[in-house]
Design a protein around this motif. Structure first.
Motif, PDB file in Angstrom:
ATOM      1  N   ASP A 175       0.862  -1.186   0.000  1.00  0.00           N
ATOM      2  CA  ASP A 175       0.000   0.000   0.000  1.00  0.00           C
ATOM      3  C   ASP A 175       0.906   1.247   0.000  1.00  0.00           C
ATOM      4  O   ASP A 175       2.096   1.149   0.288  1.00  0.00           O
ATOM      5  N   TRP A 184      -0.230   4.560   1.443  1.00  0.00           N
ATOM      6  CA  TRP A 184      -0.438   5.195   2.755  1.00  0.00           C
ATOM      7  C   TRP A 184      -0.675   4.105   3.784  1.00  0.00           C
ATOM      8  O   TRP A 184      -1.747   3.515   3.823  1.00  0.00           O
ATOM      9  N   SER A 206      -3.107   0.420  -4.095  1.00  0.00           N
ATOM     10  CA  SER A 206      -3.559   1.577  -3.327  1.00  0.00           C
ATOM     11  C   SER A 206      -4.801   2.217  -3.939  1.00  0.00           C
ATOM     12  O   SER A 206      -5.062   2.077  -5.134  1.00  0.00           O
ATOM     13  N   ALA A 207      -5.544   2.931  -3.083  1.00  0.00           N
ATOM     14  CA  ALA A 207      -6.707   3.685  -3.558  1.00  0.00           C
ATOM     15  C   ALA A 207      -6.307   5.120  -3.864  1.00  0.00           C
ATOM     16  O   ALA A 207      -7.140   5.951  -4.192  1.00  0.00           O
ATOM     17  N   ASN A 208      -5.032   5.406  -3.761  1.00  0.00           N
ATOM     18  CA  ASN A 208      -4.529   6.753  -4.057  1.00  0.00           C
ATOM     19  C   ASN A 208      -4.739   7.067  -5.535  1.00  0.00           C
ATOM     20  O   ASN A 208      -4.322   6.298  -6.407  1.00  0.00           O
ATOM     21  N   SER A 209      -5.374   8.202  -5.792  1.00  0.00           N
ATOM     22  CA  SER A 209      -5.732   8.507  -7.186  1.00  0.00           C
ATOM     23  C   SER A 209      -4.504   8.852  -8.035  1.00  0.00           C
ATOM     24  O   SER A 209      -4.580   8.897  -9.249  1.00  0.00           O
ATOM     25  N   GLN A 210      -3.376   9.096  -7.374  1.00  0.00           N
ATOM     26  CA  GLN A 210      -2.153   9.438  -8.118  1.00  0.00           C
ATOM     27  C   GLN A 210      -1.255   8.216  -8.275  1.00  0.00           C
ATOM     28  O   GLN A 210      -0.049   8.362  -8.538  1.00  0.00           O
ATOM     29  N   ALA A 263      -0.569   5.989 -10.428  1.00  0.00           N
ATOM     30  CA  ALA A 263       0.266   5.787 -11.623  1.00  0.00           C
ATOM     31  C   ALA A 263       1.507   6.676 -11.573  1.00  0.00           C
ATOM     32  O   ALA A 263       2.626   6.221 -11.819  1.00  0.00           O
ATOM     33  N   GLU A 319       5.624   5.706 -10.994  1.00  0.00           N
ATOM     34  CA  GLU A 319       6.707   6.155 -11.873  1.00  0.00           C
ATOM     35  C   GLU A 319       7.795   6.882 -11.072  1.00  0.00           C
ATOM     36  O   GLU A 319       8.984   6.599 -11.219  1.00  0.00           O
ATOM     37  N   PHE A 347       1.527  -1.110 -10.627  1.00  0.00           N
ATOM     38  CA  PHE A 347       0.530  -0.776  -9.599  1.00  0.00           C
ATOM     39  C   PHE A 347      -0.787  -1.472  -9.878  1.00  0.00           C
ATOM     40  O   PHE A 347      -1.064  -1.875 -11.013  1.00  0.00           O
ATOM     41  N   LYS A 369      -6.919   0.184  -6.124  1.00  0.00           N
ATOM     42  CA  LYS A 369      -8.021  -0.316  -5.294  1.00  0.00           C
ATOM     43  C   LYS A 369      -9.278   0.435  -5.678  1.00  0.00           C
ATOM     44  O   LYS A 369      -9.188   1.638  -5.912  1.00  0.00           O
ATOM     45  N   PRO A 370     -10.447  -0.162  -5.673  1.00  0.00           N
ATOM     46  CA  PRO A 370     -10.691  -1.591  -5.488  1.00  0.00           C
ATOM     47  C   PRO A 370     -10.233  -2.359  -6.732  1.00  0.00           C
ATOM     48  O   PRO A 370     -10.416  -1.856  -7.837  1.00  0.00           O
ATOM     49  N   PHE A 371      -9.677  -3.532  -6.541  1.00  0.00           N
ATOM     50  CA  PHE A 371      -9.102  -4.248  -7.682  1.00  0.00           C
ATOM     51  C   PHE A 371      -9.903  -5.494  -8.048  1.00  0.00           C
ATOM     52  O   PHE A 371     -10.678  -6.018  -7.245  1.00  0.00           O
TER      53      PHE A 371
END
Lengths: 135, 412
Positions: A55, A57, A85-89, A91, A95, A102, A105-107
């Motif tokens: 993850d 965070w 992760s559910a972090n929107s950044q 991708a 990098e 990566f 989430k949810p996957f």
């Protein structure tokens, strides 16, 4: 018989750890779970995993920082690290940290298993190439 | 010959006179070049005529006179040699009473100490900068940034001081901070909402897998429907976040090379679970590679197919057609639904827009899907559109350039 591949999973959410463990075990992987990815640095060389799912965070731990340290360390730099992760950044973070991939989430279970397989395969091929060039 | 001798001497004198005049002229030209001359006074028939120079120097003076920042020059004795109107306004003293004053005397008492330190630093280090607060309009405070520079003028030295009113910058910074706070809230909210959804979705998929292993296809199928609903919930969470990001002009895209056909089939499989036996796929794009954000383009396809399902009769077919011609890839999604009135066809790509009609209340959604889709396609240098006839159905389409990875930077 091949030894089962060892996968290290770090997440501070116990449910998500359980789910990923069930998914991976159903496909015959050995799973080591941790709510604190720091444990990786205490591993002996022979206990190191073949792939890391982590993850970004986590309570008290920053996955980006851990990934950076893993990639700088000679012993661990070749182990594929995939952020989950559910972090929107996610991708862009992948990098920036030179992580190998990566899974957002949810996957989808199918996608997670497919990525794990792909990266294990790629890392095995890279190792074989290394060995051939060393011989 | 005497006459001749006289004229020879006359000529010598004349030449000497002319040489002196030429030297003077050269000196004047040099002075003008050095900016030492502002005006000429020419005596003409007993009157003085003043000629001022329209030089670049004057343009600079006007520029300084008119600029919004306060500009002051002080001598090494701390006396104001020059000030512009903006500075006089800032310290609320008439301009004619600023020049010749002790500079520190114009600064509010509470700020004299830091300003005198800035002045000392500028004399010592050639330049200094700092920020002070002076009384502003209506009893408020005015934040002012000071830039001090040592200048060499007329053989001596002076300090040039530029005073900038920082209140607009402060306000902009405040707004930016406010926006970042909101954005951070949305980011955290989205993360926190997605975390339990991840657990629910995860357990459902594990259960579904177990039921499949046990041969209980019915239970596995039902769980597949739950899973598809969870995907809808996830999409709604993402929509809220994306719409906010677009508003702030920072929807992040991650460009990579991918196989379009594989993506289409993934999405068709996923969306098809809630639209059983309704999707008819005609795909001739096999092997076509796109350079773009795979997830976001998947989101666009999902949105268009979901809409087709939502606005058409339960068992009607939805045709999903993908083709690539001459470096353009096109996807068409044709439904037999309620259609869109002509006057609303362009508006449907606007934020919060939902088709108005008798049945509008029966259709769920935030009215963000097409707004976000249009932005995503636009950011891929593509086109998105609709052809529709009320009561007969709609065809939504998008076109994307089939490009080589090298042609588009990852930050596009």
């Amino acid at each position: 018989m091949h030894e089962p591949k060892k996968i290290f999973v770090a997440d501070d959410d116990q449910d998500i750890l359980n789910i990923i463990e069930m998914m991976l075990r159903s496909r015959g992987y050995e799973v080591v779970m941790s709510s604190n990815a720091e444990e990786l640095f205490a591993c002996k060389a022979e206990d190191l995993p073949e792939l890391i799912l982590m993850d970004i965070w986590m309570a008290g731990v920053d996955g980006r920082e851990i990934c950076g340290r893993l990639k700088k360390n000679k012993l661990t730099s070749a182990i594929p690290v995939l952020f989950v992760s559910a972090n929107s950044q996610i991708a862009a973070i992948t990098e920036d940290c030179r992580a190998d991939g990566f899974i957002a989430k949810p996957f989808e279970m199918k996608l997670l298993l497919q990525k794990v397989q792909e990266h294990l395969h790629a890392s095995m091929q890279a190792q074989t190439c290394d060995q051939i060039s060393q011989d | 010959m005497i006459k001749g001798d006289k004229s020879y001497n006359d000529l010598l004198t004349r030449i000497n006179e002319l040489e002196t005049k030429l030297d003077e002229s050269n000196e004047i030209i040099e002075s003008i070049r050095r900016g030492e001359v502002d005006a000429f006074i020419v005596q003409n028939n007993g009157t003085n005529e003043i000629y001022t120079l329209r030089s670049a120097d004057k343009a600079f003076r006007l520029f300084i006179e008119k600029m919004n920042q306060g500009a002051v020059t002080i001598g090494d004795n701390g006396i104001v040699l020059y000030a512009n109107t903006s500075f006089a306004k800032m310290v609320d003293v008439p301009l004619e009473r600023v020049i010749g004053q002790v500079f520190l005397g114009l600064i509010p008492e509470a700020q004299r100490q830091p300003v005198s330190q800035l002045i000392a630093a500028a004399w010592r280090d050639k330049e200094s900068r700092g920020e002070i607060t002076i009384p502003g309009k209506e009893g408020g405070e005015l934040p002012v940034a000071l830039y001090l520079n040592q200048l060499e003028i007329d053989g001596g030295v002076a300090l040039g001081i530029i005073a900038s009113d920082m209140s607009l910058q402060k306000e902009a910074q405040e707004q930016k901070r406010e926006m970042e706070k909101k954005d951070e809230f949305i980011t955290i909210a989205s993360h926190e909402l997605k975390t339990p959804v991840t657990s629910i979705k995860g357990y459902i998929q594990v259960l579904q897998f177990n039921f499949q292993q046990q041969g209980n296809t019915h239970a596995a199928e039902l769980l597949g429907k739950v899973d598809a609903q969870i995907n809808k919930l996830t999409a709604l969470i993402s929509e809220l976040l994306d719409a906010r990001r677009i508003e702030n002009g920072q929807l992040p895209l991650h460009f990579d090379r991918f196989d379009f056909s594989a993506l289409l089939h993934e999405i068709v499989e996923e969306t098809g679970r809630l639209l059983p036996q309704r999707l008819v796929v005609e795909d001739t794009t096999e092997g076509v590679q796109l350079f773009g954000d795979r997830n976001k383009l998947g989101q666009v396809i999902t949105n268009i197919i979901d809409n087709a399902g939502k606005y058409s009769p339960p068992s009607s077919k939805i045709i999903v057609q993908a083709k690539a011609e001459q470096n353009i890839l096109a996807l068409y999604v044709k439904d037999q639904g309620i259609g869109i009135p002509r006057d609303q066809q362009q508006k449907i790509f606007e934020r919060f827009f939902r088709v108005k009609g008798k049945k509008e209340n029966t259709y769920a959604g935030l009215g963000l899907g097409l707004y976000i889709s249009a932005e995503i396609i636009f950011r891929h240098q593509g086109r998105i559109g609709v052809e529709s006839e009320e009561g007969k159905g709609s065809t939504f389409y998008f076109q994307l350039p089939v490009i080589r990875g090298e042609n588009l930077s990852a930050s596009a």
